[in-house]
Scaffold this active site. Structure first.
Site, PDB file in Angstrom:
ATOM      1  N   ASP A   1     -20.339  27.750 -14.181  1.00 36.07           N
ATOM      2  CA  ASP A   1     -19.333  26.847 -14.739  1.00 36.07           C
ATOM      3  C   ASP A   1     -19.311  25.548 -13.935  1.00 36.07           C
ATOM      4  O   ASP A   1     -18.488  25.351 -13.058  1.00 36.07           O
ATOM      5  CB  ASP A   1     -17.967  27.540 -14.696  1.00 36.07           C
ATOM      6  CG  ASP A   1     -16.978  26.861 -15.616  1.00 36.07           C
ATOM      7  OD1 ASP A   1     -17.390  25.930 -16.344  1.00 36.07           O
ATOM      8  OD2 ASP A   1     -15.804  27.255 -15.605  1.00 36.07           O
TER       9      ASP A   1
ATOM     10  N   ARG B   1     -25.465  15.129 -18.629  1.00 38.53           N
ATOM     11  CA  ARG B   1     -25.841  15.462 -19.994  1.00 38.53           C
ATOM     12  C   ARG B   1     -25.392  14.396 -20.993  1.00 38.53           C
ATOM     13  O   ARG B   1     -26.099  14.079 -21.935  1.00 38.53           O
ATOM     14  CB  ARG B   1     -25.221  16.804 -20.386  1.00 38.53           C
ATOM     15  CG  ARG B   1     -25.759  17.356 -21.671  1.00 38.53           C
ATOM     16  CD  ARG B   1     -25.308  18.791 -21.839  1.00 38.53           C
ATOM     17  NE  ARG B   1     -24.211  18.874 -22.753  1.00 38.53           N
ATOM     18  CZ  ARG B   1     -24.338  18.963 -24.079  1.00 38.53           C
ATOM     19  NH1 ARG B   1     -25.522  19.017 -24.615  1.00 38.53           N
ATOM     20  NH2 ARG B   1     -23.298  19.028 -24.848  1.00 38.53           N
TER      21      ARG B   1
ATOM     22  N   CYS C   1      -0.272   7.861 -46.013  1.00 38.58           N
ATOM     23  CA  CYS C   1       0.222   8.705 -44.920  1.00 38.58           C
ATOM     24  C   CYS C   1      -0.235   8.143 -43.573  1.00 38.58           C
ATOM     25  O   CYS C   1      -1.425   8.103 -43.282  1.00 38.58           O
ATOM     26  CB  CYS C   1      -0.271  10.137 -45.084  1.00 38.58           C
ATOM     27  SG  CYS C   1       0.258  11.177 -43.708  1.00 38.58           S
TER      28      CYS C   1
ATOM     29  N   GLU D   1     -29.009  35.924 -17.067  1.00 38.34           N
ATOM     30  CA  GLU D   1     -28.602  35.275 -15.811  1.00 38.34           C
ATOM     31  C   GLU D   1     -27.182  34.758 -15.945  1.00 38.34           C
ATOM     32  O   GLU D   1     -26.707  34.531 -17.066  1.00 38.34           O
ATOM     33  CB  GLU D   1     -29.555  34.112 -15.507  1.00 38.34           C
ATOM     34  CG  GLU D   1     -29.398  32.959 -16.500  1.00 38.34           C
ATOM     35  CD  GLU D   1     -30.582  32.000 -16.527  1.00 38.34           C
ATOM     36  OE1 GLU D   1     -31.676  32.434 -16.950  1.00 38.34           O
ATOM     37  OE2 GLU D   1     -30.386  30.837 -16.148  1.00 38.34           O
TER      38      GLU D   1
ATOM     39  N   ASP E   1       0.828  -1.202   0.000  1.00 33.78           N
ATOM     40  CA  ASP E   1       0.000   0.000   0.000  1.00 33.78           C
ATOM     41  C   ASP E   1       0.866   1.256   0.000  1.00 33.78           C
ATOM     42  O   ASP E   1       0.549   2.247  -0.648  1.00 33.78           O
ATOM     43  CB  ASP E   1      -0.910   0.021   1.231  1.00 33.78           C
ATOM     44  CG  ASP E   1      -2.056  -0.971   1.072  1.00 33.78           C
ATOM     45  OD1 ASP E   1      -2.137  -1.604  -0.009  1.00 33.78           O
ATOM     46  OD2 ASP E   1      -2.853  -1.109   2.015  1.00 33.78           O
ATOM     47  N   ALA E   2       1.962   1.181   0.735  1.00 33.26           N
ATOM     48  CA  ALA E   2       2.822   2.372   0.841  1.00 33.26           C
ATOM     49  C   ALA E   2       3.436   2.709  -0.519  1.00 33.26           C
ATOM     50  O   ALA E   2       3.473   3.879  -0.924  1.00 33.26           O
ATOM     51  CB  ALA E   2       3.917   2.140   1.865  1.00 33.26           C
TER      52      ALA E   2
ATOM     53  N   LYS F   1     -32.208  34.401 -22.524  1.00 30.17           N
ATOM     54  CA  LYS F   1     -33.280  33.502 -22.981  1.00 30.17           C
ATOM     55  C   LYS F   1     -34.526  34.319 -23.276  1.00 30.17           C
ATOM     56  O   LYS F   1     -34.905  35.166 -22.445  1.00 30.17           O
ATOM     57  CB  LYS F   1     -33.625  32.477 -21.893  1.00 30.17           C
ATOM     58  CG  LYS F   1     -32.476  31.590 -21.500  1.00 30.17           C
ATOM     59  CD  LYS F   1     -32.799  30.704 -20.301  1.00 30.17           C
ATOM     60  CE  LYS F   1     -31.570  29.914 -19.886  1.00 30.17           C
ATOM     61  NZ  LYS F   1     -31.694  29.282 -18.570  1.00 30.17           N
TER      62      LYS F   1
ATOM     63  N   TYR G   1       2.225   1.911  -3.391  1.00 27.64           N
ATOM     64  CA  TYR G   1       1.121   2.348  -4.241  1.00 27.64           C
ATOM     65  C   TYR G   1       0.818   3.832  -3.963  1.00 27.64           C
ATOM     66  O   TYR G   1       0.710   4.645  -4.876  1.00 27.64           O
ATOM     67  CB  TYR G   1      -0.103   1.480  -3.962  1.00 27.64           C
ATOM     68  CG  TYR G   1      -1.350   1.892  -4.712  1.00 27.64           C
ATOM     69  CD1 TYR G   1      -1.536   1.505  -6.039  1.00 27.64           C
ATOM     70  CD2 TYR G   1      -2.340   2.652  -4.096  1.00 27.64           C
ATOM     71  CE1 TYR G   1      -2.674   1.874  -6.730  1.00 27.64           C
ATOM     72  CE2 TYR G   1      -3.480   3.027  -4.781  1.00 27.64           C
ATOM     73  CZ  TYR G   1      -3.649   2.640  -6.099  1.00 27.64           C
ATOM     74  OH  TYR G   1      -4.762   3.016  -6.786  1.00 27.64           O
ATOM     75  N   ASP G   2       0.749   4.189  -2.682  1.00 28.55           N
ATOM     76  CA  ASP G   2       0.482   5.588  -2.329  1.00 28.55           C
ATOM     77  C   ASP G   2       1.578   6.503  -2.858  1.00 28.55           C
ATOM     78  O   ASP G   2       1.316   7.630  -3.281  1.00 28.55           O
ATOM     79  CB  ASP G   2       0.366   5.744  -0.809  1.00 28.55           C
ATOM     80  CG  ASP G   2      -0.921   5.117  -0.296  1.00 28.55           C
ATOM     81  OD1 ASP G   2      -1.807   4.849  -1.134  1.00 28.55           O
ATOM     82  OD2 ASP G   2      -1.027   4.878   0.918  1.00 28.55           O
TER      83      ASP G   2
ATOM     84  N   TYR H   1     -32.251  26.043 -13.550  1.00 32.61           N
ATOM     85  CA  TYR H   1     -32.503  27.136 -14.496  1.00 32.61           C
ATOM     86  C   TYR H   1     -33.281  26.692 -15.730  1.00 32.61           C
ATOM     87  O   TYR H   1     -33.510  27.475 -16.633  1.00 32.61           O
ATOM     88  CB  TYR H   1     -31.188  27.809 -14.921  1.00 32.61           C
ATOM     89  CG  TYR H   1     -30.127  26.854 -15.423  1.00 32.61           C
ATOM     90  CD1 TYR H   1     -30.317  26.129 -16.596  1.00 32.61           C
ATOM     91  CD2 TYR H   1     -28.937  26.675 -14.719  1.00 32.61           C
ATOM     92  CE1 TYR H   1     -29.363  25.240 -17.047  1.00 32.61           C
ATOM     93  CE2 TYR H   1     -27.972  25.783 -15.162  1.00 32.61           C
ATOM     94  CZ  TYR H   1     -28.190  25.067 -16.323  1.00 32.61           C
ATOM     95  OH  TYR H   1     -27.254  24.189 -16.773  1.00 32.61           O
TER      96      TYR H   1
ATOM     97  N   LYS I   1     -23.952  32.432 -16.278  1.00 39.90           N
ATOM     98  CA  LYS I   1     -23.703  31.094 -16.813  1.00 39.90           C
ATOM     99  C   LYS I   1     -22.771  30.399 -15.823  1.00 39.90           C
ATOM    100  O   LYS I   1     -21.610  30.792 -15.663  1.00 39.90           O
ATOM    101  CB  LYS I   1     -23.054  31.195 -18.192  1.00 39.90           C
ATOM    102  CG  LYS I   1     -22.821  29.845 -18.833  1.00 39.90           C
ATOM    103  CD  LYS I   1     -22.435  30.013 -20.298  1.00 39.90           C
ATOM    104  CE  LYS I   1     -22.401  28.709 -21.037  1.00 39.90           C
ATOM    105  NZ  LYS I   1     -21.479  27.724 -20.494  1.00 39.90           N
TER     106      LYS I   1
ATOM    107  N   CYS J   1       4.841  11.469 -43.709  1.00 41.57           N
ATOM    108  CA  CYS J   1       5.084  10.473 -44.761  1.00 41.57           C
ATOM    109  C   CYS J   1       6.005  10.989 -45.861  1.00 41.57           C
ATOM    110  O   CYS J   1       6.371  10.236 -46.764  1.00 41.57           O
ATOM    111  CB  CYS J   1       3.765  10.005 -45.369  1.00 41.57           C
ATOM    112  SG  CYS J   1       2.940  11.240 -46.378  1.00 41.57           S
TER     113      CYS J   1
ATOM    114  N   LYS K   1     -20.288  35.051 -23.626  1.00 46.43           N
ATOM    115  CA  LYS K   1     -19.128  34.640 -22.827  1.00 46.43           C
ATOM    116  C   LYS K   1     -18.281  35.841 -22.409  1.00 46.43           C
ATOM    117  O   LYS K   1     -18.203  36.835 -23.124  1.00 46.43           O
ATOM    118  CB  LYS K   1     -18.260  33.660 -23.631  1.00 46.43           C
ATOM    119  CG  LYS K   1     -18.976  32.396 -24.069  1.00 46.43           C
ATOM    120  CD  LYS K   1     -19.346  31.484 -22.923  1.00 46.43           C
ATOM    121  CE  LYS K   1     -18.221  30.596 -22.482  1.00 46.43           C
ATOM    122  NZ  LYS K   1     -17.991  29.425 -23.312  1.00 46.43           N
TER     123      LYS K   1
ATOM    124  N   CYS L   1       5.118  16.552 -46.186  1.00 50.52           N
ATOM    125  CA  CYS L   1       4.433  16.072 -44.985  1.00 50.52           C
ATOM    126  C   CYS L   1       5.463  15.528 -43.997  1.00 50.52           C
ATOM    127  O   CYS L   1       6.269  14.672 -44.365  1.00 50.52           O
ATOM    128  CB  CYS L   1       3.434  14.985 -45.369  1.00 50.52           C
ATOM    129  SG  CYS L   1       2.731  14.147 -43.942  1.00 50.52           S
TER     130      CYS L   1
ATOM    131  N   CYS M   1      -1.178  17.386 -47.051  1.00 50.89           N
ATOM    132  CA  CYS M   1      -0.339  16.262 -47.466  1.00 50.89           C
ATOM    133  C   CYS M   1      -1.062  15.531 -48.586  1.00 50.89           C
ATOM    134  O   CYS M   1      -2.263  15.299 -48.514  1.00 50.89           O
ATOM    135  CB  CYS M   1      -0.139  15.344 -46.262  1.00 50.89           C
ATOM    136  SG  CYS M   1       0.327  13.674 -46.696  1.00 50.89           S
TER     137      CYS M   1
END
Ligand code: IVH
Length: 719
Positions: free
Chosen positions: A131, A150, A456, A127, A44-45, A302, A47-48, A238, A129, A435, A326, A432, A450
């Site tokens: 974040d 979403r 490519c 209103e 564990d140590a 809106k 890993y930590d 909202y 926005k 390629c 924005k 390019c 290209c």
């Protein structure tokens, strides 16, 4: 990894990135052994210590935090562990505007769509926005039943158990709430809570988050809801999705109702009655931004009347009745260390700036886009000078950069006084870098491409990356690293060089002695997961399938338009393969071409790209190989109201309309399940002709197609 570690302050950006990649793989492997196989191989140590090292590098190089970073993935359920929820109504995004003129344009576009004059008052709400992360909370019989993220807008993740731990969110609604209501809003974390907790967690567990938004996202993905409970998540309501009865007549009243039911609502929301009002509110909210306890990144406008919102409806991704104004991008100055060229899937050579790391708006930036060759030379898209004479960009220059939201930072200008004497003009490569093929710039194009096409490797890798990307086939476990690994592997049973190879990988592996699970970085569990992820995606929607093919000009929106028109892959392929474009002026092209360019929103550039794609033998072969590998596109459901009298019919509007704008007419027809075409052909079912209609009306009568006027249209559709 057992090699001695370098002190973090001595790490170069490249070394840090490399070590983070190695740590991500190593920690993921230990996680698998621990959780999946129940057989840890380190203490564990130790890993930590790995986690702490990872966190410390991330803290020093926040821009290098990987999407699969162990610090964000800890405790988080493996993806797919949360069930999926199909939203009853899609969760759309918002269009962005940046300037005062854009706001004027937004209001004008709403008026134009509604065919409204300037003297009718149009109340619009403003209103902040927030974040954070958008969330849809579904209440049935006034009980919270599901909470979903979403996701891609259509399908999100079921995070109900975690959401139930947030005290801002009511579990039950009062009696006056409808039987079914989806309340939508933003889950966020306050800045002060974020800072206190982030510090504590970094010290205790080695997990750090770049900003409150990421912290909130990580908190919601906890497998154990008790972990989420310990994080101070908050919520603002909202918006709403499905409702069994209307909530109110206006946006403002509807949100007040959500407030009355116990949801926190933002008290900076106001109703504005003119563009000037909107801009005044915008500036007032901007002035308060720094003193608000949570992060905001703009102001949302809106249309207040819900009846008008209904009429305005949606574009493919966002409502016509709302927009996000924005806040301006943040700027900083730094040194340009190098210019590198990236090759995209269409062969476009894009110059990328490697920068001396600099903090812009709380995020350390090391890369910025330089757009194209002209941009480096100080020439804009229409040939104009974008910086004064001789203002090209050179390696070694001190440059100003700008970062706006999630968009990649860009270089704005050069501080000429600081230009080193020996700085040389940048010479854009004409070959390019991947390629070696010639890279050419067609007449009138800003992009150098290209010409390697199929040979490519960079283009091929990018095409596969696009194919598996989130909005295309969405195959988990095939990131950039893995794709490169499979692309370059020498053993044929481990090669992925085309999309179809993805789907034959397992079968090829079954008959091979070189086993993926024995290769460093792929444990048995991850291989199993990868195969499962691939199998899950043998069937995708037609629009995803089309988008995944990576045809020029066919992004998500156009893919949807085309898919909704043809409904099946067979019909789409047959139509597009047979389309013959016009040869010169006066030639209308054949009927299949006419059908293609008649699709609403599809112009001749897109139609040509699609027809050209299917005219290429090797593209047809690539598609056949996919189908042969058992991949198929699910037929698209006809959209709109399938029971309306115009459902499934192809309608053409021509001449003047008096009761609505042309755009509203089209949108209404689509809502009613009709297809709207731009030109009259054998396939047209109905022509709605107003005053002044000309050639289309004539064509309709020649073809014997039914013609009605605007009033008859309203009678027909019963509105
Ligand atoms: S309205 C159909 N209002 O911004 C429109 N969105 O960039 C529904 N957001 O996905 C969104 N604050 O997550 C709305 N006051 C606000 C918002 C807001 C933040 C987010 C939301 C949305 C994203 C679009």
């Amino acid at each position: 990894m057992t090699t001695a570690r370098k002190a973090i302050e001595n790490l170069s950006v490249e070394e840090a990135a490399e070590e983070l990649a190695a740590l991500a793989a190593e920690i993921a492997e230990h996680d698998r052994r621990y959780h999946g196989d129940d057989a840890p191989t380190i203490s564990d140590a130790d890993y930590d210590a790995l986690r702490l090292r990872n966190a410390a590098i991330e803290a020093a190089f926040p821009e290098l935090v990987r999407s699969d970073s162990p610090s964000t993935a800890v405790g988080a359920a493996p993806s797919g562990a949360f069930g999926q929820v199909v939203h009853a109504k899609p969760m759309l995004s918002l269009d962005n505007v940046f300037s005062d003129e854009d706001v004027v344009d937004f209001v004008n576009s709403v008026r134009r769509f509604l065919a409204w004059s300037g003297d009718q008052e149009l109340p619009i709400t403003a209103e902040p926005k927030i974040d954070g992360l958008s969330m849809s909370l579904r209440y049935e019989n006034r009980e919270l039943v599901t909470a979903a993220t979403r996701g891609d807008g259509t399908t999100g993740e079921n995070v109900t158990a975690n959401i139930r731990t947030i005290s801002d969110i009511p579990q039950t609604l009062p009696k006056d709430a409808p039987d079914v209501v989806e309340v939508r809003g933003e889950v966020y974390m306050r800045r002060d809570d974020f800072m206190a907790l982030n510090e504590r967690m970094a010290a205790e567990t080695g997990r750090v988050f770049a900003n409150p938004r990421n912290f909130a996202a990580g908190s919601l993905r906890q497998k154990d809801p008790e972990n989420t409970r310990a994080r101070p998540l908050k919520f603002f309501a909202y918006a709403w999705g499905e409702t069994s009865e209307p909530l109110a007549q206006t946006q403002f009243e509807a949100v007040q109702r959500l407030g009355a039911w116990g949801f926190p609502i933002n008290d900076h929301m106001a109703i504005c009655r003119s563009v000037e009002d909107l801009l005044t509110r915008y500036r007032a909210i901007e002035a308060e931004r720094a003193s608000l306890p949570y992060d905001i990144d703009g102001v949302v406008y809106k249309v207040d009347s819900l009846a008008l919102q209904e009429r305005l409806g949606f574009r493919s991704r966002s409502p016509r009745w709302a927009t996000a104004h924005k806040f301006p991008a943040e700027k900083a100055t730094t040194v340009l260390r190098a210019i590198e060229i990236q090759v995209g899937r269409t062969g476009a050579l894009t110059p990328v700036a490697r920068l001396e790391p600099v903090t812009v708006g709380g995020v350390v930036v090391t890369n910025a886009t330089l757009h194209n060759e002209d941009y480096i030379n100080g020439i804009g898209n229409s040939g104009q000078r974008i910086r004064p004479e001789e203002h090209d960009i050179r390696v070694g220059d001190t440059v100003t950069i700008q970062r706006a939201g999630d968009v990649i930072p860009q270089i704005l200008d050069v501080v000429l006084e600081k230009r080193p004497r020996d700085a040389e003009k940048y010479v854009f490569p004409d070959h390019c870098p991947a390629c070696g093929s010639h890279a050419v710039r067609e007449e009138g194009e800003v992009v150098r491409r290209c010409t390697g096409g199929l040979i490519c490797p960079a283009q091929a890798v990018e095409r596969i990356r696009h194919f598996v990307s989130r909005n295309a086939f969405d195959i988990e476990g095939l990131g950039e690293k893995q794709i490169e690994f499979f692309f370059n592997h020498e053993d044929p049973s481990l090669q992925i060089r085309s999309p179809a190879d993805i789907f034959t990988l397992k079968a090829r592996q079954d008959g091979s002695l070189t086993k993926l699970e024995n290769i460093d970085g792929f444990g048995a569990v991850s291989v199993k997961k990868l195969y499962a992820a691939i199998d899950e995606r043998r069937q995708v929607s037609l629009s995803r399938f089309l988008f995944a093919l990576g045809i020029r000009h066919i992004g998500e929106t156009n893919a949807k338009r085309i898919a909704r028109h043809y409904l099946s892959f067979d019909a789409l392929r047959t139509g597009a393969s047979a389309a013959v474009m016009p040869e010169g002026k006066g030639d209308p092209g054949n009927a299949e071409w006419q059908e293609l360019v008649g699709i609403n929103g599809i112009g001749s550039v897109v139609a040509e790209a699609l027809a050209e794609f299917f005219a290429e033998e090797h593209n047809q072969q690539a598609v056949d190989a996919l189908l042969a590998a058992g991949v198929s596109a699910i037929d698209e459901e006809p959209v709109g109201d399938v029971s309306s009298p115009v459902a499934g019919k192809t309608v053409v509007f021509t001449g003047g309309l008096e009761r609505m704008s042309r755009d509203e007419a089209k949108a209404m027809a689509e809502r009613l399940g009709a297809k709207v075409a731009g030109s009259v052909s054998k396939k047209t079912d109905l022509v709605v002709a107003g005053p002044g209609a000309g050639s289309k009306l004539k064509q309709a009568s020649e073809l014997g197609i039914e013609v009605i006027d605007e009033d008859a249209w309203f009678v027909l559709v019963g509105q």
